[in-house]
Write a protein that holds these residues in place. Structure first.
Motif, short mmCIF file in Angstrom:
data_model
loop_
_atom_site.label_atom_id
_atom_site.label_comp_id
_atom_site.label_asym_id
_atom_site.label_seq_id
_atom_site.Cartn_x
_atom_site.Cartn_y
_atom_site.Cartn_z
N ASP A 70 -11.18 -12.41 -17.21
CA ASP A 70 -11.91 -13.33 -16.35
C ASP A 70 -10.97 -13.84 -15.26
O ASP A 70 -10.59 -15.00 -15.25
N GLU A 71 -10.55 -12.92 -14.38
CA GLU A 71 -9.63 -13.27 -13.30
C GLU A 71 -10.28 -12.93 -11.96
O GLU A 71 -10.27 -11.78 -11.53
N SER A 72 -10.81 -13.94 -11.32
CA SER A 72 -11.53 -13.77 -10.06
C SER A 72 -10.68 -13.09 -9.00
O SER A 72 -11.16 -12.22 -8.27
N LEU A 73 -9.41 -13.49 -8.91
CA LEU A 73 -8.54 -12.93 -7.88
C LEU A 73 -8.40 -11.42 -8.03
O LEU A 73 -8.45 -10.68 -7.05
N LEU A 74 -8.26 -10.94 -9.24
CA LEU A 74 -8.10 -9.49 -9.45
C LEU A 74 -9.38 -8.74 -9.14
O LEU A 74 -9.35 -7.66 -8.54
N VAL A 75 -10.52 -9.29 -9.51
CA VAL A 75 -11.80 -8.65 -9.19
C VAL A 75 -11.95 -8.54 -7.67
O VAL A 75 -12.29 -7.47 -7.15
N LEU A 76 -11.65 -9.60 -6.95
CA LEU A 76 -11.74 -9.59 -5.49
C LEU A 76 -10.70 -8.65 -4.88
O LEU A 76 -10.99 -7.94 -3.91
N SER A 77 -9.49 -8.63 -5.44
CA SER A 77 -8.43 -7.77 -4.91
C SER A 77 -8.81 -6.30 -4.97
O SER A 77 -8.53 -5.54 -4.05
N GLY A 78 -9.44 -5.88 -6.06
CA GLY A 78 -9.86 -4.49 -6.18
C GLY A 78 -10.86 -4.08 -5.12
O GLY A 78 -10.78 -2.99 -4.56
N LEU A 79 -11.80 -4.95 -4.81
CA LEU A 79 -12.76 -4.68 -3.73
C LEU A 79 -12.07 -4.73 -2.37
O LEU A 79 -12.34 -3.91 -1.50
N PHE A 80 -11.16 -5.68 -2.19
CA PHE A 80 -10.46 -5.81 -0.92
C PHE A 80 -9.67 -4.55 -0.59
O PHE A 80 -9.73 -4.04 0.52
N ILE A 81 -8.92 -4.04 -1.56
CA ILE A 81 -8.08 -2.86 -1.32
C ILE A 81 -8.95 -1.66 -0.95
O ILE A 81 -8.64 -0.91 -0.03
N THR A 82 -10.04 -1.47 -1.67
CA THR A 82 -10.94 -0.36 -1.36
C THR A 82 -11.50 -0.50 0.05
O THR A 82 -11.54 0.46 0.81
N ASN A 83 -11.93 -1.70 0.41
CA ASN A 83 -12.43 -1.96 1.76
C ASN A 83 -11.34 -1.67 2.80
O ASN A 83 -11.61 -1.06 3.84
N TYR A 136 0.83 -1.20 0.00
CA TYR A 136 0.00 0.00 0.00
C TYR A 136 0.86 1.26 0.00
O TYR A 136 1.93 1.28 0.60
N SER A 137 0.35 2.32 -0.64
CA SER A 137 1.05 3.60 -0.62
C SER A 137 0.77 4.31 0.70
O SER A 137 -0.26 4.07 1.34
N ALA A 138 1.66 5.18 1.09
CA ALA A 138 1.51 5.90 2.35
C ALA A 138 0.32 6.85 2.34
O ALA A 138 -0.26 7.14 3.38
N TRP A 139 -0.07 7.34 1.17
CA TRP A 139 -1.14 8.32 1.08
C TRP A 139 -2.50 7.69 0.80
O TRP A 139 -3.47 8.38 0.53
N MET A 140 -2.60 6.38 0.83
CA MET A 140 -3.85 5.64 0.66
C MET A 140 -4.55 5.95 -0.68
O MET A 140 -5.76 6.05 -0.75
N THR A 141 -3.77 6.09 -1.74
CA THR A 141 -4.35 6.36 -3.05
C THR A 141 -3.93 5.32 -4.09
O THR A 141 -4.51 5.27 -5.17
N ARG A 142 -2.95 4.52 -3.76
CA ARG A 142 -2.44 3.52 -4.71
C ARG A 142 -2.07 2.25 -3.95
O ARG A 142 -1.84 2.26 -2.75
N ALA A 143 -1.99 1.16 -4.70
CA ALA A 143 -1.52 -0.11 -4.15
C ALA A 143 -0.94 -0.92 -5.30
O ALA A 143 -1.24 -0.67 -6.47
N THR A 144 -0.09 -1.87 -4.95
CA THR A 144 0.50 -2.76 -5.94
C THR A 144 0.18 -4.19 -5.57
O THR A 144 0.45 -4.63 -4.45
N ILE A 145 -0.43 -4.90 -6.51
CA ILE A 145 -0.76 -6.32 -6.33
C ILE A 145 0.30 -7.12 -7.07
O ILE A 145 0.57 -6.86 -8.24
N THR A 146 0.88 -8.09 -6.40
CA THR A 146 1.84 -8.98 -7.04
C THR A 146 1.32 -10.40 -6.92
O THR A 146 1.08 -10.89 -5.81
N VAL A 147 1.10 -11.04 -8.08
CA VAL A 147 0.58 -12.41 -8.10
C VAL A 147 1.43 -13.22 -9.07
O VAL A 147 1.54 -12.86 -10.25
N ASN A 148 2.02 -14.29 -8.57
CA ASN A 148 2.85 -15.19 -9.39
C ASN A 148 3.87 -14.41 -10.22
O ASN A 148 4.06 -14.66 -11.40
#
Length: 163
Positions: free
Chosen positions: A128-141, A74-86
């Motif tokens: 059609d990537e379930s993990l990415l769809v869920l990750s986007g909601l998770f980060i916002t939450n 997560y970024s310090a300013w709560m505006t960005r994040a980086t997801i790393t998968v495989n």
């Protein structure tokens, strides 16, 4: 293939329900007093487990494989994040000033767009990537919960002094 999902969540609920064509196909569920959130979409199940105190990071577990498959920074300013998968890096960011629109994008053209409030929204995905769809909601939450916690820490002492 463009897909359009919707999601709903009660005001005080910890359960996001994800729909496609009016049928519930997934969820994202907080566990009370836990740093773990379980996400299920299209029969794929993942656990997002957040660790750390000041500099938090989230590990992503694939339940079927019983192993860590990625993480979120997560970024310090709560505006960005980086997801790393495989070994693949995907960027998450807010798209407007009011934080009601956000997106996930990578260098290969993967793009998932989100729009919503604290109780409902929509998701448009070109993959059609379930993990990415869920990750986007998770980060916002995650960012919404962090914002609420900061507001409580700041305003409760101020209100206590007033009364």
């Amino acid at each position: 293939m463009q897909k359009q999902f919707t999601w709903k969540k009660g005001v005080f609920s910890s359960l996001y329900k994800i729909y496609l064509n009016g049928e519930q196909i997934g969820s994202l569920k907080d566990k009370l007093f836990s740093q773990s959130i379980t996400g299920i979409l299209n029969g794929e199940e993942y656990v997002f487990q957040t660790k750390g105190f000041f500099k938090q990071e989230t590990l992503i577990f694939d339940v079927a494989q019983s192993k860590v498959i990625g993480g979120i920074d997560y970024s310090a300013w709560m505006t960005r994040a980086t997801i790393t998968v495989n070994g693949k890096t995907i960027d998450w960011k807010y798209d407007n000033l009011w934080n009601t629109q956000w997106s996930i994008i990578d260098s290969e053209g993967v793009r998932i767009k989100y729009a919503g409030s604290s109780t409902s929204g929509k998701i448009e995905s070109n993959v059609d990537e379930s993990l990415l769809v869920l990750s986007g909601l998770f980060i916002t939450n995650y960012y919404w919960q962090l914002t609420i916690a900061i507001l409580v820490v700041v305003f409760v002492p101020l209100l206590a002094r007033m009364f």
